[in-house]
Design an enzyme around this catalytic site. Structure first.
Site, PDB file in Angstrom:
ATOM      1  N   LYS A 223       2.086  -3.266   5.971  1.00  0.00           N
ATOM      2  CA  LYS A 223       2.233  -3.174   4.513  1.00  0.00           C
ATOM      3  C   LYS A 223       3.703  -3.006   4.111  1.00  0.00           C
ATOM      4  O   LYS A 223       4.136  -3.539   3.094  1.00  0.00           O
ATOM      5  CB  LYS A 223       1.394  -2.013   3.968  1.00  0.00           C
TER       6      LYS A 223
ATOM      7  N   SER B  88       0.837  -1.198   0.000  1.00  0.00           N
ATOM      8  CA  SER B  88       0.000   0.000   0.000  1.00  0.00           C
ATOM      9  C   SER B  88       0.873   1.249   0.000  1.00  0.00           C
ATOM     10  O   SER B  88       1.967   1.253   0.581  1.00  0.00           O
ATOM     11  CB  SER B  88      -0.871  -0.001   1.252  1.00  0.00           C
TER      12      SER B  88
ATOM     13  N   TYR C 131      -1.334  -0.551  10.206  1.00  0.00           N
ATOM     14  CA  TYR C 131      -1.605  -0.939   8.819  1.00  0.00           C
ATOM     15  C   TYR C 131      -0.367  -0.687   7.954  1.00  0.00           C
ATOM     16  O   TYR C 131       0.074  -1.553   7.188  1.00  0.00           O
ATOM     17  CB  TYR C 131      -2.810  -0.135   8.315  1.00  0.00           C
TER      18      TYR C 131
HETATM   19  P1  NAI Z   1     -11.921  -4.927   1.301  1.00  0.00           P
HETATM   20  O1  NAI Z   1     -12.173  -4.724   2.759  1.00  0.00           O
HETATM   21  O2  NAI Z   1     -13.083  -4.846   0.375  1.00  0.00           O
HETATM   22  O3  NAI Z   1     -11.176  -6.312   1.028  1.00  0.00           O
HETATM   23  C1  NAI Z   1     -10.403  -7.011   1.969  1.00  0.00           C
HETATM   24  C2  NAI Z   1     -10.964  -8.415   2.094  1.00  0.00           C
HETATM   25  O4  NAI Z   1     -10.123  -9.196   2.940  1.00  0.00           O
HETATM   26  C3  NAI Z   1     -12.370  -8.399   2.720  1.00  0.00           C
HETATM   27  O5  NAI Z   1     -13.298  -9.023   1.869  1.00  0.00           O
HETATM   28  C4  NAI Z   1     -12.166  -9.146   4.041  1.00  0.00           C
HETATM   29  O6  NAI Z   1     -13.301  -9.904   4.444  1.00  0.00           O
HETATM   30  C5  NAI Z   1     -10.963 -10.017   3.736  1.00  0.00           C
HETATM   31  N1  NAI Z   1     -10.253 -10.412   4.967  1.00  0.00           N
HETATM   32  C6  NAI Z   1      -9.990  -9.657   6.054  1.00  0.00           C
HETATM   33  N2  NAI Z   1      -9.315 -10.377   6.974  1.00  0.00           N
HETATM   34  C7  NAI Z   1      -9.133 -11.621   6.448  1.00  0.00           C
HETATM   35  C8  NAI Z   1      -8.494 -12.803   6.912  1.00  0.00           C
HETATM   36  N3  NAI Z   1      -7.884 -12.834   8.109  1.00  0.00           N
HETATM   37  N4  NAI Z   1      -8.492 -13.905   6.116  1.00  0.00           N
HETATM   38  C9  NAI Z   1      -9.091 -13.877   4.898  1.00  0.00           C
HETATM   39  N5  NAI Z   1      -9.733 -12.774   4.422  1.00  0.00           N
HETATM   40  C10 NAI Z   1      -9.739 -11.658   5.172  1.00  0.00           C
HETATM   41  O7  NAI Z   1     -10.838  -3.822   0.883  1.00  0.00           O
HETATM   42  P2  NAI Z   1     -10.003  -3.627  -0.466  1.00  0.00           P
HETATM   43  O8  NAI Z   1      -9.789  -2.187  -0.613  1.00  0.00           O
HETATM   44  O9  NAI Z   1     -10.563  -4.420  -1.580  1.00  0.00           O
HETATM   45  O10 NAI Z   1      -8.579  -4.237  -0.040  1.00  0.00           O
HETATM   46  C11 NAI Z   1      -7.898  -5.287  -0.712  1.00  0.00           C
HETATM   47  C12 NAI Z   1      -6.419  -5.174  -0.409  1.00  0.00           C
HETATM   48  O11 NAI Z   1      -5.896  -3.986  -1.008  1.00  0.00           O
HETATM   49  C13 NAI Z   1      -6.103  -5.073   1.084  1.00  0.00           C
HETATM   50  O12 NAI Z   1      -4.926  -5.791   1.371  1.00  0.00           O
HETATM   51  C14 NAI Z   1      -5.864  -3.596   1.283  1.00  0.00           C
HETATM   52  O13 NAI Z   1      -5.072  -3.335   2.412  1.00  0.00           O
HETATM   53  C15 NAI Z   1      -5.187  -3.234  -0.026  1.00  0.00           C
HETATM   54  N6  NAI Z   1      -5.213  -1.829  -0.379  1.00  0.00           N
HETATM   55  C16 NAI Z   1      -6.373  -1.202  -0.703  1.00  0.00           C
HETATM   56  C17 NAI Z   1      -6.356   0.129  -1.066  1.00  0.00           C
HETATM   57  C18 NAI Z   1      -7.577   0.854  -1.479  1.00  0.00           C
HETATM   58  O14 NAI Z   1      -7.465   2.028  -1.902  1.00  0.00           O
HETATM   59  N7  NAI Z   1      -8.750   0.262  -1.417  1.00  0.00           N
HETATM   60  C19 NAI Z   1      -5.105   0.920  -1.060  1.00  0.00           C
HETATM   61  C20 NAI Z   1      -3.942   0.144  -0.737  1.00  0.00           C
HETATM   62  C21 NAI Z   1      -4.006  -1.180  -0.406  1.00  0.00           C
END
Ligand code: NAI
Length: 320
Positions: A170, A153, A166
């Site tokens: 990352k 990230s 966080y």
């Molecule tokens: P999101 O919250 O929609 O997706 C994350 C998913 O991971 C969720 O569906 C959640 O249920 C699942 N999750 C959480 N803990 C878990 C575990 N212990 N085991 C299995 N699954 C688990 O959010 P998003 O934005 O789609 O994030 C996806 C990735 O991208 C994450 O790693 C996030 O940190 C990263 N990210 C997102 C950014 C953004 O602008 N949305 C920016 C930078 C990084």
């Protein structure tokens, strides 16, 4: 340019039940990949859990004629992570791709972040990514082929207020990817990291936690000229290219931000060279501070600790 296909390949996408992970899973399946869609199915903080998020994505994939199975285990649990890899190998016969994407969020000022918050963030992002990489490793090594995509990230590389835990997790993922890439080289395993950007539930939570003033600034930014580039799907082409056989990149970081895709790297400025017989004094450091900080004279991007040593020695000749 030939169409990139994943026919015959098997992928695990963690956190594939929503947001960016869901977009990755759907596109992999659309391009012929068998996909294990893993998602804990809890809230944005990583609390609770349910089978439904992963299952909904699996239903979407199978309804479109693709192959997928669901897992709602937590990647933070080493035994569960091993189970996810075993299930993938048992059901589909191999593991070619791991997209470590699962993540949780707890936005608080540094002094207010609790032990539980810190542990939960590190456990999901960093330990979870390690657990999964370790679990798929023997499967990939046995076939001398693997593609690991880690999700970092901009918060970890550059910093974002309220995200101590966080961001630390990352940034840790970058260290994990670096060594996975170095150790994977002999086994045909490539590892890269992506820094995505999307209007997901996680991003909305961050906006809400920033408070009204920053939220307004953020909302104004959203309206100006960004088109649909905050859709989660904008992150999928880069992640999937890195997961494909066509891509020879390893040991690198790439950012996707509002449709701009770019390599991100850690550079070392030319710096100032002390003589090597005795340590420099504090006053020597102060006297050479400008030289130490000057990035205008170029930089190097070492690909290992030993390469940094070699680069420093090679700069001696250039200095004489
Ligand atoms: P999101 O919250 O929609 O997706 C994350 C998913 O991971 C969720 O569906 C959640 O249920 C699942 N999750 C959480 N803990 C878990 C575990 N212990 N085991 C299995 N699954 C688990 O959010 P998003 O934005 O789609 O994030 C996806 C990735 O991208 C994450 O790693 C996030 O940190 C990263 N990210 C997102 C950014 C953004 O602008 N949305 C920016 C930078 C990084």
């Amino acid at each position: 340019m030939d169409t990139i296909t994943f026919e015959g390949r098997v992928a695990i996408v963690t956190g594939g039940g929503g947001g960016i992970g869901r977009a990755h899973a759907l596109e992999l399946a659309r391009r012929g990949c068998a996909v294990v869609v893993n998602d804990l199915g809890g809230d944005v903080a990583g609390r609770g859990g349910s089978a439904s998020m992963a299952e909904r994505v699996v239903d979407e994939i199978t309804a479109a004629g693709g192959k997928a199975i669901a897992s709602h285990d937590s990647v933070a649990d080493p035994a569960a992570a091993a189970g996810i890899a075993d299930t993938a190998a048992d059901r589909f016969g191999r593991i070619d791709i791991l997209i470590n994407n699962a993540g949780n969020l707890r936005n608080k000022a540094l002094e207010s972040l609790t032990d539980d918050d810190w542990q939960a963030l590190l456990a999901t992002h960093l330990t979870g990514s390690f657990n999964m990489a370790r679990a798929v490793w023997p499967h990939m090594k046995a076939r001398k082929y693997g593609r690991l995509v880690f999700t970092a990230s901009s918060s970890g590389l550059f910093g974002t207020a309220l995200q101590t835990g966080y961001a630390a997790a990352k940034a840790g993922i970058i260290g994990l990817m670096n060594v996975a890439a170095i150790e994977g080289e002999a086994h045909g395993i490539h590892a890269n990291a992506v820094m995505p950007n999307a209007d997901s539930r996680m991003a909305r939570q961050t906006m809400a936690d920033w408070g009204p003033e920053k939220q307004e600034q953020g909302a104004a930014l959203m309206l100006d000229a960004i088109g649909n580039s905050m859709d989660p799907e904008f992150n999928t082409p880069l992640a999937l290219f890195l997961a494909s056989e066509s891509c020879q990149s390893t040991h690198a970081i790439y950012s996707q931000c509002l449709g701009r895709v770019a390599r991100v790297f850690v550079g070392v400025a030319q710096g100032w060279q002390a003589q090597r017989q005795a340590p420099p004094t504090l006053e020597d450091i102060a006297a050479h501070w400008e030289e130490i900080c000057d990035t205008s004279r170029g930089f190097t991007t070492p690909t290992s600790s030993s390469e940094e040593l070699a680069l420093v020695l090679s700069q001696d000749a250039a200095r004489q």
